[in-house]
Design a protein around this motif. Structure first.
Motif, PDB file in Angstrom:
ATOM      1  N   ASP A  56       3.887  53.734 -19.244  1.00 44.72           N
ATOM      2  CA  ASP A  56       3.247  53.003 -20.344  1.00 44.72           C
ATOM      3  C   ASP A  56       4.307  52.791 -21.425  1.00 44.72           C
ATOM      4  OD1 ASP A  56       1.939  52.255 -22.692  1.00 44.72           O
ATOM      5  OD2 ASP A  56       0.106  53.321 -22.131  1.00 44.72           O
ATOM      6  N   PRO A  57       4.669  51.539 -21.721  1.00 44.46           N
ATOM      7  CA  PRO A  57       5.745  51.316 -22.693  1.00 44.46           C
ATOM      8  C   PRO A  57       5.408  51.804 -24.100  1.00 44.46           C
ATOM      9  CG  PRO A  57       4.674  49.243 -22.100  1.00 44.46           C
ATOM     10  CD  PRO A  57       4.131  50.286 -21.177  1.00 44.46           C
ATOM     11  N   GLY A  58       4.142  52.044 -24.364  1.00 47.44           N
ATOM     12  CA  GLY A  58       3.766  52.510 -25.702  1.00 47.44           C
ATOM     13  C   GLY A  58       3.913  54.005 -25.882  1.00 47.44           C
ATOM     14  N   THR A  59       4.006  54.737 -24.772  1.00 51.10           N
ATOM     15  CA  THR A  59       4.054  56.204 -24.880  1.00 51.10           C
ATOM     16  C   THR A  59       5.269  56.833 -24.190  1.00 51.10           C
ATOM     17  OG1 THR A  59       2.665  56.353 -22.904  1.00 51.10           O
ATOM     18  CG2 THR A  59       1.539  56.403 -25.035  1.00 51.10           C
ATOM     19  N   ARG A  60       6.006  56.072 -23.399  1.00 48.29           N
ATOM     20  CA  ARG A  60       7.123  56.649 -22.636  1.00 48.29           C
ATOM     21  C   ARG A  60       8.260  57.088 -23.564  1.00 48.29           C
ATOM     22  NH1 ARG A  60       8.519  50.688 -20.178  1.00 48.29           N
ATOM     23  NH2 ARG A  60       9.314  49.798 -22.103  1.00 48.29           N
ATOM     24  N   LYS A  61       9.048  58.028 -23.082  1.00 51.38           N
ATOM     25  CA  LYS A  61      10.236  58.478 -23.808  1.00 51.38           C
ATOM     26  C   LYS A  61      11.346  57.447 -23.649  1.00 51.38           C
ATOM     27  CE  LYS A  61      11.897  62.623 -23.038  1.00 51.38           C
ATOM     28  NZ  LYS A  61      12.228  63.891 -22.369  1.00 51.38           N
ATOM     29  N   SER A 104      -1.447  35.039 -19.880  1.00 54.37           N
ATOM     30  CA  SER A 104      -0.576  33.923 -19.480  1.00 54.37           C
ATOM     31  C   SER A 104       0.869  34.141 -19.937  1.00 54.37           C
ATOM     32  CB  SER A 104      -1.108  32.611 -20.053  1.00 54.37           C
ATOM     33  OG  SER A 104      -1.127  32.690 -21.464  1.00 54.37           O
ATOM     34  N   TRP A 105       1.069  34.957 -20.961  1.00 56.71           N
ATOM     35  CA  TRP A 105       2.442  35.208 -21.417  1.00 56.71           C
ATOM     36  C   TRP A 105       3.241  35.950 -20.355  1.00 56.71           C
ATOM     37  CZ3 TRP A 105       0.674  37.356 -26.845  1.00 56.71           C
ATOM     38  CH2 TRP A 105       0.131  36.299 -27.576  1.00 56.71           C
ATOM     39  N   PHE A 106       2.545  36.725 -19.541  1.00 57.67           N
ATOM     40  CA  PHE A 106       3.233  37.402 -18.433  1.00 57.67           C
ATOM     41  C   PHE A 106       3.827  36.382 -17.465  1.00 57.67           C
ATOM     42  CE2 PHE A 106       0.355  41.363 -18.804  1.00 57.67           C
ATOM     43  CZ  PHE A 106       1.290  42.010 -19.597  1.00 57.67           C
ATOM     44  N   GLU A 107       3.065  35.323 -17.193  1.00 55.00           N
ATOM     45  CA  GLU A 107       3.509  34.324 -16.195  1.00 55.00           C
ATOM     46  C   GLU A 107       4.835  33.694 -16.596  1.00 55.00           C
ATOM     47  OE1 GLU A 107       0.400  31.485 -15.445  1.00 55.00           O
ATOM     48  OE2 GLU A 107      -1.129  33.074 -15.549  1.00 55.00           O
ATOM     49  N   TYR A 108       4.989  33.422 -17.907  1.00 51.57           N
ATOM     50  CA  TYR A 108       6.211  32.756 -18.365  1.00 51.57           C
ATOM     51  C   TYR A 108       7.343  33.745 -18.660  1.00 51.57           C
ATOM     52  CZ  TYR A 108       2.970  28.892 -18.829  1.00 51.57           C
ATOM     53  OH  TYR A 108       2.030  27.923 -18.571  1.00 51.57           O
ATOM     54  N   ASN A 109       7.009  35.009 -18.665  1.00 51.99           N
ATOM     55  CA  ASN A 109       8.032  36.015 -18.991  1.00 51.99           C
ATOM     56  C   ASN A 109       7.915  37.187 -18.016  1.00 51.99           C
ATOM     57  OD1 ASN A 109       8.936  34.920 -21.811  1.00 51.99           O
ATOM     58  ND2 ASN A 109       6.694  34.906 -21.827  1.00 51.99           N
ATOM     59  N   LYS A 110       7.734  36.801 -16.752  1.00 49.48           N
ATOM     60  CA  LYS A 110       7.413  37.777 -15.706  1.00 49.48           C
ATOM     61  C   LYS A 110       8.449  38.892 -15.552  1.00 49.48           C
ATOM     62  CE  LYS A 110       5.165  37.188 -11.236  1.00 49.48           C
ATOM     63  NZ  LYS A 110       3.829  36.996 -11.826  1.00 49.48           N
ATOM     64  N   SER A 111       9.718  38.532 -15.728  1.00 49.32           N
ATOM     65  CA  SER A 111      10.779  39.488 -15.407  1.00 49.32           C
ATOM     66  C   SER A 111      10.994  40.561 -16.468  1.00 49.32           C
ATOM     67  CB  SER A 111      12.091  38.744 -15.180  1.00 49.32           C
ATOM     68  OG  SER A 111      12.512  38.150 -16.395  1.00 49.32           O
ATOM     69  N   TRP A 112      10.400  40.380 -17.645  1.00 47.28           N
ATOM     70  CA  TRP A 112      10.735  41.342 -18.699  1.00 47.28           C
ATOM     71  C   TRP A 112       9.591  41.792 -19.585  1.00 47.28           C
ATOM     72  CZ3 TRP A 112      10.142  40.161 -23.918  1.00 47.28           C
ATOM     73  CH2 TRP A 112       9.932  38.802 -24.235  1.00 47.28           C
ATOM     74  N   LEU A 113       8.615  40.909 -19.839  1.00 50.16           N
ATOM     75  CA  LEU A 113       7.594  41.216 -20.845  1.00 50.16           C
ATOM     76  C   LEU A 113       6.646  42.329 -20.381  1.00 50.16           C
ATOM     77  CD1 LEU A 113       6.418  40.456 -23.614  1.00 50.16           C
ATOM     78  CD2 LEU A 113       4.971  38.782 -22.426  1.00 50.16           C
ATOM     79  N   GLU A 114       6.391  43.261 -21.272  1.00 47.81           N
ATOM     80  CA  GLU A 114       5.479  44.371 -20.971  1.00 47.81           C
ATOM     81  C   GLU A 114       4.414  44.448 -22.070  1.00 47.81           C
ATOM     82  OE1 GLU A 114       7.721  47.793 -18.821  1.00 47.81           O
ATOM     83  OE2 GLU A 114       8.631  47.548 -20.773  1.00 47.81           O
ATOM     84  N   TYR A 115       3.294  45.062 -21.681  1.00 51.39           N
ATOM     85  CA  TYR A 115       2.231  45.252 -22.670  1.00 51.39           C
ATOM     86  C   TYR A 115       1.643  46.646 -22.500  1.00 51.39           C
ATOM     87  CZ  TYR A 115      -2.266  44.800 -25.031  1.00 51.39           C
ATOM     88  OH  TYR A 115      -3.353  44.996 -25.841  1.00 51.39           O
ATOM     89  N   SER A 116       1.412  47.289 -23.628  1.00 52.49           N
ATOM     90  CA  SER A 116       0.774  48.615 -23.597  1.00 52.49           C
ATOM     91  C   SER A 116      -0.628  48.519 -24.176  1.00 52.49           C
ATOM     92  CB  SER A 116       1.593  49.619 -24.409  1.00 52.49           C
ATOM     93  OG  SER A 116       0.827  50.805 -24.590  1.00 52.49           O
ATOM     94  N   PRO A 117      -1.662  48.760 -23.358  1.00 48.88           N
ATOM     95  CA  PRO A 117      -3.020  48.795 -23.898  1.00 48.88           C
ATOM     96  C   PRO A 117      -3.198  49.958 -24.875  1.00 48.88           C
ATOM     97  CG  PRO A 117      -3.029  48.651 -21.492  1.00 48.88           C
ATOM     98  CD  PRO A 117      -1.635  48.965 -21.918  1.00 48.88           C
ATOM     99  N   THR A 118      -2.377  50.994 -24.729  1.00 44.49           N
ATOM    100  CA  THR A 118      -2.491  52.171 -25.608  1.00 44.49           C
ATOM    101  C   THR A 118      -2.172  51.820 -27.055  1.00 44.49           C
ATOM    102  OG1 THR A 118      -1.716  53.489 -23.736  1.00 44.49           O
ATOM    103  CG2 THR A 118      -1.773  54.570 -25.878  1.00 44.49           C
ATOM    104  N   THR A 119      -1.077  51.084 -27.240  1.00 47.47           N
ATOM    105  CA  THR A 119      -0.660  50.746 -28.600  1.00 47.47           C
ATOM    106  C   THR A 119      -1.012  49.307 -28.965  1.00 47.47           C
ATOM    107  OG1 THR A 119       1.515  50.107 -27.753  1.00 47.47           O
ATOM    108  CG2 THR A 119       1.271  52.368 -28.555  1.00 47.47           C
ATOM    109  N   ASP A 120      -1.470  48.528 -27.956  1.00 49.73           N
ATOM    110  CA  ASP A 120      -1.748  47.105 -28.152  1.00 49.73           C
ATOM    111  C   ASP A 120      -0.504  46.397 -28.689  1.00 49.73           C
ATOM    112  OD1 ASP A 120      -3.134  44.699 -28.250  1.00 49.73           O
ATOM    113  OD2 ASP A 120      -3.825  45.040 -30.298  1.00 49.73           O
ATOM    114  N   VAL A 144      11.319  50.157 -29.136  1.00 49.70           N
ATOM    115  CA  VAL A 144      10.771  51.367 -29.755  1.00 49.70           C
ATOM    116  C   VAL A 144       9.473  51.055 -30.504  1.00 49.70           C
ATOM    117  CG1 VAL A 144      11.202  53.259 -31.343  1.00 49.70           C
ATOM    118  CG2 VAL A 144      13.093  52.312 -30.005  1.00 49.70           C
ATOM    119  N   GLY A 145       9.548  50.166 -31.453  1.00 48.02           N
ATOM    120  CA  GLY A 145       8.396  49.914 -32.322  1.00 48.02           C
ATOM    121  C   GLY A 145       7.282  49.131 -31.659  1.00 48.02           C
ATOM    122  N   GLY A 146       7.651  48.160 -30.793  1.00 46.91           N
ATOM    123  CA  GLY A 146       6.642  47.298 -30.189  1.00 46.91           C
ATOM    124  C   GLY A 146       6.407  46.062 -31.047  1.00 46.91           C
TER     125      GLY A 146
END
Ligand SMILES: [Zn+2]
Length: 227
Positions: A56-61, A104-120, A144-146
């Motif tokens: 989870d990108p919102g909580t990982r070290k 849909s933002w994932f589709e255009y940025n498939k190789s890099w964009l991440e989303y954390s439901p934890t931190t939104d 780090v910040g998101g």
């Protein structure tokens, strides 16, 4: 020259471990080439099981928070897993303008964009993988910040496109290239190790046969062993 990474090793206990606290003893590691390597206890005691990594990108070290000997294998684990792009719950609004992250933002940025439901919040995988506390590579907002200013996504000045950057040497593009290089290097090393192993087995068998023949010959002839 081929080097051995810590991912290619497996720690095994030493004889000295018996009856003593494990925190005091180094351990032997078997490398991919079949050699033994002594690992200092301060490393083996802090080795992280890759199966326990938080994706989870919102909580990982941050990767630089792990032991330096494990950085590359942790990086490879994150790259192999790919960007964290979970199914999104509908109607989750956030931010100053009551907008939400769009699938849909994932589709255009498939190789890099991440989303954390934890931190939104949104993050970038390649920039996270090579983020350093010195800020040489990567951008803190996506590591780090998101990022959550959804209003700035889309249009002429899209913030996501701005993160990628037009410059071929932008922080994001450099991080992407470093990810590719790391994975290519890993595949190359694996091929070298595989090739070496087959050839080495044949050579070892030949040398063993020759040694046995010589030992038997010397024993039967009662000739002293020398050299
Ligand atoms: Zn990035």
């Amino acid at each position: 020259m081929a080097t051995t990474t810590s991912r290619d090793t497996a720690a095994v206990p030493t004889h000295a471990d018996a009856g003593t606290p494990s925190s005091c003893q180094p351990s032997l590691a078997v490398t991919a080439a079949g050699c033994l390597r002594l690992e200092p206890s301060h490393f083996t005691n802090h080795r992280v099981d890759l199966d326990s990594l938080d994706y989870d990108p919102g909580t990982r070290k941050q990767i630089w928070e792990y032991h330096v000997n494990q950085h590359d294998e942790i990086r490879r684990a994150y790259i192999t897993k790919g960007p964290h792009q979970p199914p999104l719950k509908k109607n989750k609004k956030s931010g100053m303008h009551n907008r939400s992250f769009q699938a849909s933002w994932f589709e255009y940025n498939k190789s890099w964009l991440e989303y954390s439901p934890t931190t939104d919040m949104a993050y970038c995988l390649p920039c996270f993988v090579f983020h350093s506390p010195n800020g040489v590579v990567g951008q803190n907002k996506f590591t780090v910040g998101g990022f959550r200013n959804w209003k700035k996504v889309g249009g002429k000045d899209c913030y996501l496109q701005g993160h990628i950057g037009k410059d071929p040497n932008s922080a994001h593009r450099v991080a992407e290239q470093m990810c590719k290089d790391l994975m290519n290097q890993s595949q190359h090393l694996q091929r070298v190790v595989n090739h070496f192993t087959t050839e080495q087995i044949a050579n070892n068998r030949l040398q063993l046969k020759a040694s046995i023949f010589i030992v038997r010959y010397l024993a039967f002839q009662a000739i002293a062993f020398r050299g």
